[in-house]
Design a protein around this motif. Sequence first.
Motif, PDB file in Angstrom:
ATOM      1  N   LEU A 147      40.463  72.211  -4.321  1.00  0.00           N
ATOM      2  CA  LEU A 147      41.520  73.216  -4.456  1.00  0.00           C
ATOM      3  C   LEU A 147      42.757  72.667  -5.171  1.00  0.00           C
ATOM      4  CD1 LEU A 147      41.285  74.630  -0.811  1.00  0.00           C
ATOM      5  CD2 LEU A 147      40.321  75.671  -2.882  1.00  0.00           C
ATOM      6  N   GLU A 148      42.625  71.514  -5.800  1.00  0.00           N
ATOM      7  CA  GLU A 148      43.800  70.871  -6.404  1.00  0.00           C
ATOM      8  C   GLU A 148      44.358  71.640  -7.594  1.00  0.00           C
ATOM      9  OE1 GLU A 148      40.245  68.685  -8.334  1.00  0.00           O
ATOM     10  OE2 GLU A 148      40.719  69.818  -6.510  1.00  0.00           O
ATOM     11  N   HIS A 149      43.533  72.451  -8.260  1.00  0.00           N
ATOM     12  CA  HIS A 149      44.003  73.171  -9.451  1.00  0.00           C
ATOM     13  C   HIS A 149      44.496  74.587  -9.137  1.00  0.00           C
ATOM     14  CE1 HIS A 149      42.622  69.881 -11.867  1.00  0.00           C
ATOM     15  NE2 HIS A 149      41.371  70.031 -11.477  1.00  0.00           N
ATOM     16  N   CYS A 150      44.397  74.994  -7.873  1.00  0.00           N
ATOM     17  CA  CYS A 150      44.857  76.336  -7.493  1.00  0.00           C
ATOM     18  C   CYS A 150      46.388  76.389  -7.503  1.00  0.00           C
ATOM     19  CB  CYS A 150      44.344  76.701  -6.104  1.00  0.00           C
ATOM     20  SG  CYS A 150      42.549  76.819  -6.005  1.00  0.00           S
ATOM     21  N   TYR A 182      38.801  66.592  10.846  1.00  0.00           N
ATOM     22  CA  TYR A 182      39.171  65.538  11.785  1.00  0.00           C
ATOM     23  C   TYR A 182      38.970  64.192  11.099  1.00  0.00           C
ATOM     24  CZ  TYR A 182      38.918  69.283  15.239  1.00  0.00           C
ATOM     25  OH  TYR A 182      39.109  70.460  15.934  1.00  0.00           O
ATOM     26  N   ASP A 183      39.970  63.762  10.377  1.00  0.00           N
ATOM     27  CA  ASP A 183      39.853  62.549   9.560  1.00  0.00           C
ATOM     28  C   ASP A 183      41.190  61.831   9.562  1.00  0.00           C
ATOM     29  OD1 ASP A 183      39.510  60.607   7.645  1.00  0.00           O
ATOM     30  OD2 ASP A 183      38.604  61.923   6.154  1.00  0.00           O
ATOM     31  N   GLY A 184      41.183  60.567  10.029  1.00  0.00           N
ATOM     32  CA  GLY A 184      42.424  59.815  10.090  1.00  0.00           C
ATOM     33  C   GLY A 184      43.085  59.607   8.742  1.00  0.00           C
ATOM     34  N   ALA A 185      42.325  59.722   7.654  1.00  0.00           N
ATOM     35  CA  ALA A 185      42.911  59.590   6.316  1.00  0.00           C
ATOM     36  C   ALA A 185      43.794  60.789   5.987  1.00  0.00           C
ATOM     37  CB  ALA A 185      41.804  59.452   5.272  1.00  0.00           C
ATOM     38  N   ILE A 186      43.517  61.919   6.630  1.00  0.00           N
ATOM     39  CA  ILE A 186      44.331  63.128   6.443  1.00  0.00           C
ATOM     40  C   ILE A 186      45.409  63.204   7.517  1.00  0.00           C
ATOM     41  CG2 ILE A 186      44.304  65.652   6.378  1.00  0.00           C
ATOM     42  CD1 ILE A 186      42.999  64.277   3.949  1.00  0.00           C
ATOM     43  N   SER A 187      44.992  63.063   8.777  1.00  0.00           N
ATOM     44  CA  SER A 187      45.940  63.036   9.887  1.00  0.00           C
ATOM     45  C   SER A 187      45.469  62.013  10.906  1.00  0.00           C
ATOM     46  CB  SER A 187      46.040  64.417  10.559  1.00  0.00           C
ATOM     47  OG  SER A 187      46.813  64.314  11.752  1.00  0.00           O
ATOM     48  N   PRO A 188      46.285  60.996  11.193  1.00  0.00           N
ATOM     49  CA  PRO A 188      45.857  59.943  12.111  1.00  0.00           C
ATOM     50  C   PRO A 188      45.838  60.355  13.578  1.00  0.00           C
ATOM     51  CG  PRO A 188      48.099  59.556  11.379  1.00  0.00           C
ATOM     52  CD  PRO A 188      47.591  60.713  10.574  1.00  0.00           C
ATOM     53  N   ASP A 189      46.429  61.505  13.917  1.00  0.00           N
ATOM     54  CA  ASP A 189      46.502  61.878  15.323  1.00  0.00           C
ATOM     55  C   ASP A 189      46.312  63.376  15.574  1.00  0.00           C
ATOM     56  OD1 ASP A 189      48.933  62.329  13.957  1.00  0.00           O
ATOM     57  OD2 ASP A 189      50.045  62.367  15.831  1.00  0.00           O
ATOM     58  N   PHE A 190      46.049  64.150  14.527  1.00  0.00           N
ATOM     59  CA  PHE A 190      45.853  65.596  14.707  1.00  0.00           C
ATOM     60  C   PHE A 190      44.706  66.019  13.803  1.00  0.00           C
ATOM     61  CE2 PHE A 190      47.715  70.041  15.089  1.00  0.00           C
ATOM     62  CZ  PHE A 190      47.565  70.114  16.458  1.00  0.00           C
ATOM     63  N   TYR A 191      44.893  66.965  12.920  1.00  0.00           N
ATOM     64  CA  TYR A 191      43.821  67.367  12.008  1.00  0.00           C
ATOM     65  C   TYR A 191      44.393  68.046  10.775  1.00  0.00           C
ATOM     66  CZ  TYR A 191      44.326  72.108  14.028  1.00  0.00           C
ATOM     67  OH  TYR A 191      44.813  73.328  14.437  1.00  0.00           O
ATOM     68  N   GLY A 192      43.543  68.233   9.786  1.00  0.00           N
ATOM     69  CA  GLY A 192      43.893  69.012   8.601  1.00  0.00           C
ATOM     70  C   GLY A 192      43.105  70.309   8.609  1.00  0.00           C
ATOM     71  N   TRP A 193      43.519  71.261   7.765  1.00  0.00           N
ATOM     72  CA  TRP A 193      42.824  72.549   7.761  1.00  0.00           C
ATOM     73  C   TRP A 193      42.833  73.207   6.389  1.00  0.00           C
ATOM     74  CZ3 TRP A 193      47.701  72.072  10.125  1.00  0.00           C
ATOM     75  CH2 TRP A 193      48.741  72.816   9.535  1.00  0.00           C
ATOM     76  N   VAL A 194      41.832  74.043   6.186  1.00  0.00           N
ATOM     77  CA  VAL A 194      41.784  74.963   5.048  1.00  0.00           C
ATOM     78  C   VAL A 194      41.418  76.315   5.636  1.00  0.00           C
ATOM     79  CG1 VAL A 194      40.687  75.585   2.869  1.00  0.00           C
ATOM     80  CG2 VAL A 194      41.057  73.169   3.432  1.00  0.00           C
ATOM     81  N   PHE A 195      42.393  77.243   5.676  1.00  0.00           N
ATOM     82  CA  PHE A 195      42.197  78.547   6.299  1.00  0.00           C
ATOM     83  C   PHE A 195      42.376  79.648   5.253  1.00  0.00           C
ATOM     84  CE2 PHE A 195      43.550  77.297  10.905  1.00  0.00           C
ATOM     85  CZ  PHE A 195      42.425  76.500  10.999  1.00  0.00           C
ATOM     86  N   PRO A 196      41.342  80.441   5.008  1.00  0.00           N
ATOM     87  CA  PRO A 196      41.443  81.542   4.041  1.00  0.00           C
ATOM     88  C   PRO A 196      42.377  82.655   4.523  1.00  0.00           C
ATOM     89  CG  PRO A 196      39.155  80.955   4.482  1.00  0.00           C
ATOM     90  CD  PRO A 196      39.984  80.302   5.537  1.00  0.00           C
ATOM     91  N   HIS A 197      43.127  83.211   3.597  1.00  0.00           N
ATOM     92  CA  HIS A 197      44.007  84.354   3.880  1.00  0.00           C
ATOM     93  C   HIS A 197      43.748  85.483   2.886  1.00  0.00           C
ATOM     94  CE1 HIS A 197      47.404  81.977   6.154  1.00  0.00           C
ATOM     95  NE2 HIS A 197      46.235  81.914   6.742  1.00  0.00           N
ATOM     96  N   GLY A 198      42.507  85.727   2.558  1.00  0.00           N
ATOM     97  CA  GLY A 198      42.226  86.756   1.567  1.00  0.00           C
ATOM     98  C   GLY A 198      42.511  86.241   0.171  1.00  0.00           C
ATOM     99  N   LYS A 199      43.540  86.783  -0.468  1.00  0.00           N
ATOM    100  CA  LYS A 199      43.888  86.361  -1.822  1.00  0.00           C
ATOM    101  C   LYS A 199      44.536  84.986  -1.869  1.00  0.00           C
ATOM    102  CE  LYS A 199      44.490  91.082  -3.566  1.00  0.00           C
ATOM    103  NZ  LYS A 199      45.433  92.049  -4.179  1.00  0.00           N
ATOM    104  N   SER A 200      44.948  84.489  -0.722  1.00  0.00           N
ATOM    105  CA  SER A 200      45.561  83.168  -0.654  1.00  0.00           C
ATOM    106  C   SER A 200      44.854  82.335   0.414  1.00  0.00           C
ATOM    107  CB  SER A 200      47.063  83.281  -0.350  1.00  0.00           C
ATOM    108  OG  SER A 200      47.268  83.861   0.929  1.00  0.00           O
ATOM    109  N   ALA A 201      45.287  81.096   0.567  1.00  0.00           N
ATOM    110  CA  ALA A 201      44.734  80.223   1.592  1.00  0.00           C
ATOM    111  C   ALA A 201      45.813  79.257   2.047  1.00  0.00           C
ATOM    112  CB  ALA A 201      43.522  79.458   1.066  1.00  0.00           C
ATOM    113  N   SER A 202      45.715  78.825   3.302  1.00  0.00           N
ATOM    114  CA  SER A 202      46.616  77.832   3.863  1.00  0.00           C
ATOM    115  C   SER A 202      45.889  76.492   3.912  1.00  0.00           C
ATOM    116  CB  SER A 202      47.045  78.241   5.280  1.00  0.00           C
ATOM    117  OG  SER A 202      47.630  77.162   5.970  1.00  0.00           O
TER     118      SER A 202
END
Length: 392
Positions: free
Chosen positions: A236-239, A191-211
Amino acid sequence: MFDVVVVGGGPSGATAAEELARSGHKVALLDRDGRIKPCGGAVPPRLISDFNIPDAQVVARINTARMISPSQRQVDIPIENGYVGMVDREHFDAFLRDRAAQAGATPLTGTFTKIERDGSKTFVVYRDKSSGETRSLQTRLIIGADGARSNVAKAEVPGGDKIPYVIAYHEIIEAPAATATYDPKRCDVIYDGAISPDFYGWVFPHGKSASVGMGTGIDGVDLKKATAELRIASGLEHCKTIRREGAPIPLKPLDKWDNGRDVLLAGDAAGVVAPSSGEGIYYAMVGGQVAAAAASAFLATGRPRDLQLARKLFMREHKQVFRVLGAMQNAYYRSDARRERFVSLCHDVDVQRLTFEAYMNKKLVKARPMAHLKIGIKNLAHLAGIVSETRV
């Protein structure tokens, strides 16, 4: 001739097609191949049990949710007595379409173009993907499950062209092993306006991948830049990036889901995504289920008013949850100061327990009135600024 043509093969459309086919109706499921909706992929245990989802579709089991404030305060919320499942929409949606076909629905791949009528006859016109030819399907009923910018809704249902939405964007990346900033069993919600000024950002694991992604309803926000910055902040910038996707996510159920004749909406096309969280898979599948129930009633009686049953059934069960979540989004997503207070509120154990009990069971918990009273008082205190956002 088909009894029903379902336009859109996501969770809502595939569920509606499967339910109707199992009921003995002749169903066509028209899907535009090759599109994967950007989605964190979280599904509650109730979805897994209610819709008989096999373990193979659950690519990760989450036991913690981490809320991150604009000042980088972190609140870890344990998921007690269960887990949140994660699915990959690329494979999950295909599984649901295959299951609908196994139930007897006729799968078709192509792009919906319009609905034509000739006297008492109704046709769905589409462009076939393999041949490029224009084809038509005669049908008694159309279910539009073709997303937040539904062409079926725009053409047929009042208000279908005015649905409010945010634009969601995410990148599917190859997930690293556990690090100081990434946990394969934890969902991070930023919950950071620098990422989203009106919603949110996320990091969600998907096993071998992530969203990794974010959403916003504000024009001019650079979604790709914000997601890149989120990846850097999360280490996660180098993934390796596997794919990138963007799409609108509706914020409010439409007031009307049918055209009073032969068209019914379901899923994102009807606006059934939870406010505040943006959760949509469970509600989309329930939307497909109630659309199938209304369609069956209509096919049996021939009464167009029976199509209204879909919205009535859905809102009877979920209207209160949507109302509360909508109020929470309006109260806390307006500024970083309020987002800071919201994350501070999440420190409260009662807030944590009631939030996840409601999420897991898909209804508001009424068993602990004193806890609700305590939360209500704290909520007002945070919104009024009586409690400092720096206080834990």
